[in-house]
Design an enzyme around this catalytic site. Structure first.
Site: not given
Lengths: 333, 506
Positions: B60, B166, B234, B253, B258, B358
């Site tokens: 944009r 995704k 992670e 997620d 995955h 996480k």
């Protein structure tokens, strides 16, 4: 005065002890050493050649092609000399606790003991794995010992780039190839990036469709006469163009101020150059510019080291029909 | 029939890349700047792209071509990994770099884009081949596809392909709805749903390992495999993606896409040929064979968690609810663990444990296949314990394969100790591995969909996680339930303990 006898069995025992000792040295860190072997790499070198450069090349190759390296260094002397020792080539990958090790057997020989080498080396070859001979010393190429070692090997790698008589060198290689020897020539390997650039251009069907109309090929080379590499390139280009139905005129041009012995410029065009003109030329430094009609792109061709060239050749431990065809054509040109 | 290329040398040359233009929607966005542009530059550096290759950025923000090029140059310089930035290469790369500003809801954008693509085709001989890459918010996927279709850009002289990032929907129904909208414009075989996990060299190597060797496949079944653990951990938090993450959560997620794809790669049947649809058929078949949990089974087979604040290495680390952009009462899970079963003859009864999160103790992704113990252990009288063999497929950070087995400890007596036989991908092959995006972009340009998700795979994996989404949607969790820096909530350990298993200590 070194002994003129080698006992292969003793060398094999020393190799086994070497691994035991390496394991003990590393045991305090509890991770041990990782032994890796994917082939036997025989190197036939002259004793006068830069031993450090050969060792460095082999050390780098071990990371890509972990091998049992057998390095025979042959002194240009009539005095009998034959001695050997074993050692490990180890490295610790960044951030890891474990060493990875390959084994190396160094053999010192002389002209007087050259013919003893094949019988010494045969029992030292790692079982069930490919055997590659790097015939590094040009003076040893035309010897019965080299021929015998080539018979043990799946492939023999030479470097004819600096051959004093390129035509004779090519004829000799072509004879060996026709007799059934699987060959690799680093003078040919140096051309891969140039050849790939050319091939990439003709992935475009519009350009590929114009190939039968290519009427002119110009190859610019350094020095007074085309080197083996330049002759390979011409042979491959012409063969490829002819298979597409073209019968171009070939022009050889001398580049007086070329900085190295490699290719300088390749140009080919259709009879009407506005249809298709391809120019690939070396610029200053490591850059190579490709111009296809009005589109220009650049690539970086840093000088390929022996390590990079050998790495490519070791990845092809079998016959290479494209190379063999180019060799045959270059030898009869 | 296109003219054959007489210069090809398949033994030595990299794959052939046709000329084409890549149109990137969301060109000023994070994904393009961090991943796509560096990957494309790197492909140019390695001479993998055709000379007339072109990139058209769409976004944009109104920008002239020169300003867009300057921004992309900055992005490449900043995010390029394992390669030097070369001025000469950049100058030829940016000759093929263009920008078309506009909003995907504005039909005019697509007419301007069509005109630009025509102009590029004439100047750079791209053969009319165009790869459209939707690197935008998911809400813009359908309008972008619709705009391309209305402007006649989904068909043309060459091939036209669409890459979608995704998430492919946020549940089964929305995934189907999105697919229907895309397929009204692009046929399914031209839609490339990117899952960057499948582009990782080591995930691809699972197929080479399984199907290229004769000795492992006979053991690859319920008779010998006790269970499988798939971990994607992670150590970092949500790193500025809090707003996105609290909408998606770890299950959507990571697990739905995955990790179920990785599980399918580990467990699928070998295909008859290594061709895109043959491989994808097997992967889809495996995903469809995952047992769908009944509502009452969710609690025993799935665990969610959210990290709370903690002190790690002398530093105070915020909890998820204290992260910027996150609702202080958020119930999004930052940890998910689940037990899946595959209902077929090969895997019946073998648990596949998946965990991801996480702020776990370390960054590590790997698959561990634990084999059954020796049927009769004869060394117990010396204080030895039976230890199961483990095959570890490491995805990151030290990509490789390890086989753990026991060996006699040197010396008197029969004392056993575990040892590891390692293959390290990075050290056995010294060459730099391409990034997942390099691999997948090349595959899409080449028309190889092997590593891309197909709609039936997407639907099957949504179906597998739907019972958890529904159960978790109906219950208010007691979050946070694990401190940052720990291996997730205690209930995740209990989930395995119930079957006599425990999570590996990685």
């Amino acid at each position: 005065m070194p002994a003129a006898v080698i006992e292969p069995e003793k060398l094999l025992r020393e190799l086994a002890e070497l691994w035991v000792n390496l394991g003990k040295e590393e045991d305090s860190g509890s991770m041990g050493v990782l032994r890796a072997c994917s082939m036997t790499l025989l190197t036939l070198a002259g004793a006068a050649e830069d031993a450090a450069a050969v060792d460095e090349t082999l050390a780098l190759l071990m990371r890509d092609h972990p091998s049992r390296a057998i390095v025979a260094r042959v002194r240009d002397s009539a005095e009998a000399e034959l001695d050997a020792g074993v050692r490990a080539q180890c490295w610790k990958p960044f951030g890891q606790r474990r060493h990875i090790c390959c084994e190396q057997i160094a053999i010192a020989a002389s002209n007087a003991t050259l013919d003893d080498l094949p019988a010494v080396i045969l029992p030292l070859i790692a079982p069930d794995l490919p055997v590659i001979l790097w015939a590094r010393a040009p003076r040893l190429f035309d010897t019965p010992a080299r021929r015998e070692l080539s018979r043990m090997a799946w492939k023999t790698i030479v470097d004819s780039a600096s051959a004093a008589d390129p035509v004779r060198a090519l004829e000799e290689l072509a004879r060996e190839s026709e007799a059934g020897l699987t060959l690799g020539d680093l003078a040919w390997t140096r051309l891969t990036r140039w050849r790939q650039l050319i091939a990439q251009i003709f992935e475009n069907p519009e350009y590929a469709g114009l190939l039968p109309s290519v009427a002119r090929v110009s190859i610019c080379h350094p020095g007074a006469a085309p080197t083996v590499g330049v002759r390979y390139m011409a042979a491959w280009l012409l063969q490829s163009l002819e298979s597409a139905g073209s019968r171009p005129e070939v022009e050889w041009r001398k580049a007086p101020d070329a900085a190295d012995a490699g290719l300088v410029r390749i140009e080919f065009a259709t009879a009407d150059p506005s249809l298709l003109t391809v120019v690939i030329r070396k610029l200053e430094g490591a850059a190579v510019e490709t111009q296809v009609n009005s589109i220009t792109t650049r690539a970086v061709f840093s000088a390929a080291s022996d390590y990079e060239l050998l790495r490519e050749e070791l990845a092809i431990p079998r016959r290479d029909p494209v190379y063999e065809a180019a060799l045959k054509r270059a030898a009869r040109a | 029939m296109p003219a054959a290329n007489p210069f090809q040398d398949p033994l030595r040359f990299e794959r052939r890349m046709p000329e084409c233009a890549v149109v990137i929607f969301g060109a000023t966005g994070d994904l393009n700047q961090r991943k796509l542009m560096p990957a494309l530059y790197r492909l140019m550096y390695e001479r993998r792209l055709a000379p007339g290759f072109a990139i058209v950025g769409v976004s944009r923000t109104p920008l002239p071509d020169a300003e867009f090029r300057a921004r992309m140059r900055g992005a490449v310089q900043k995010h390029l990994e394992n390669s030097p930035f070369d001025e000469g290469i950049w100058s030829s790369f940016c000759q093929g770099l263009f920008y078309v500003p506009g909003d995907v809801h504005d039909t005019e954008l697509f007419h301007r884009l069509a005109a630009k693509l025509d102009e590029i085709d004439k100047a750079r001989h791209t053969g009319g081949n165009v790869l459209f890459y939707l690197s935008t918010q998911p809400s813009q996927y359908a309008p972008a596809a619709k705009g391309l279709g209305a402007a006649g850009l989904s068909r043309g002289r060459g091939w036209r392909r669409l890459i979608v990032e995704k998430p492919f929907g946020h549940d089964l129904a929305s995934a189907r709805a999105l697919s229907n909208e895309l397929q009204q414009v692009f046929p399914e075989n031209e839609v490339y749903r990117i899952d960057h996990y499948l582009g990782k060299e080591t995930v691809q190597n699972i197929l080479a390992f399984r199907w290229g060797n004769g000795i492992f496949e006979p053991l690859w079944n319920r008779r010998y495999v006790n269970h499988v653990q798939i971990t994607a951990a992670e150590s970092i938090g949500v790193e500025g993606r809090g707003a996105y993450y609290q909408e998606s959560g770890a299950l959507r997620d990571m697990v739905q896409n995955h990790l179920l794809q990785v599980m399918a790669t580990v467990a699928m049947e070998p295909s008859g040929v290594f061709e895109p649809n043959a491989v994808r058929d097997e992967r889809a078949k495996l995903l469809r064979s995952i047992r769908i949990l009944k509502p009452g089974e969710v609690a025993g087979n799935a665990v969610r968690g959210q990290y709370g604040p903690a002190r790690i290495g002398g530093q105070e680390v915020p909890g998820f609810r204290q992260e910027p952009g996150v609702d202080p009462a958020s119930t999004a899970e930052t940890y998910a663990a689940a037990t899946f079963f595959v209902e077929n003859w090969r895997w019946a009864g073998v648990p596949f444990y998946i965990r991801t999160g996480k702020r776990l103790p370390k960054r590590v992704s790997e698959i561990a296949i634990q084999f059954n113990p020796a049927p009769h252990f004869v060394f117990g009288q010396n204080g030895n314990e039976s230890m199961p063999n483990l095959l570890i497929l490491r995805i990151q950070p030290e990509e490789g394969i390890s086989l753990k087995f026991v060996s006699k400890q040197p010396g008197a007596g029969m004392k056993l100790r575990p040892v590891s036989m390692d293959f390290n991908y990075g050290t056995s092959f010294g060459e730099r591995s391409p990034s997942a995006y390099e691999t997948l972009l090349l595959d899409a340009i080449e028309g190889d969909a092997t590593l891309f998700a197909r709609q039936d795979m997407v639907e099957a994996s949504w179906a597998a996680v739907t019972p958890m989404l529904e159960a978790w949607g109906n219950e208010k969790p007691d979050f946070p339930n694990y401190p940052a820096g720990a291996w997730g909530p205690a209930r995740a350990d209990e989930m395995l303990r119930g079957r006599g298993h425990h999570w590996r200590k990685i």
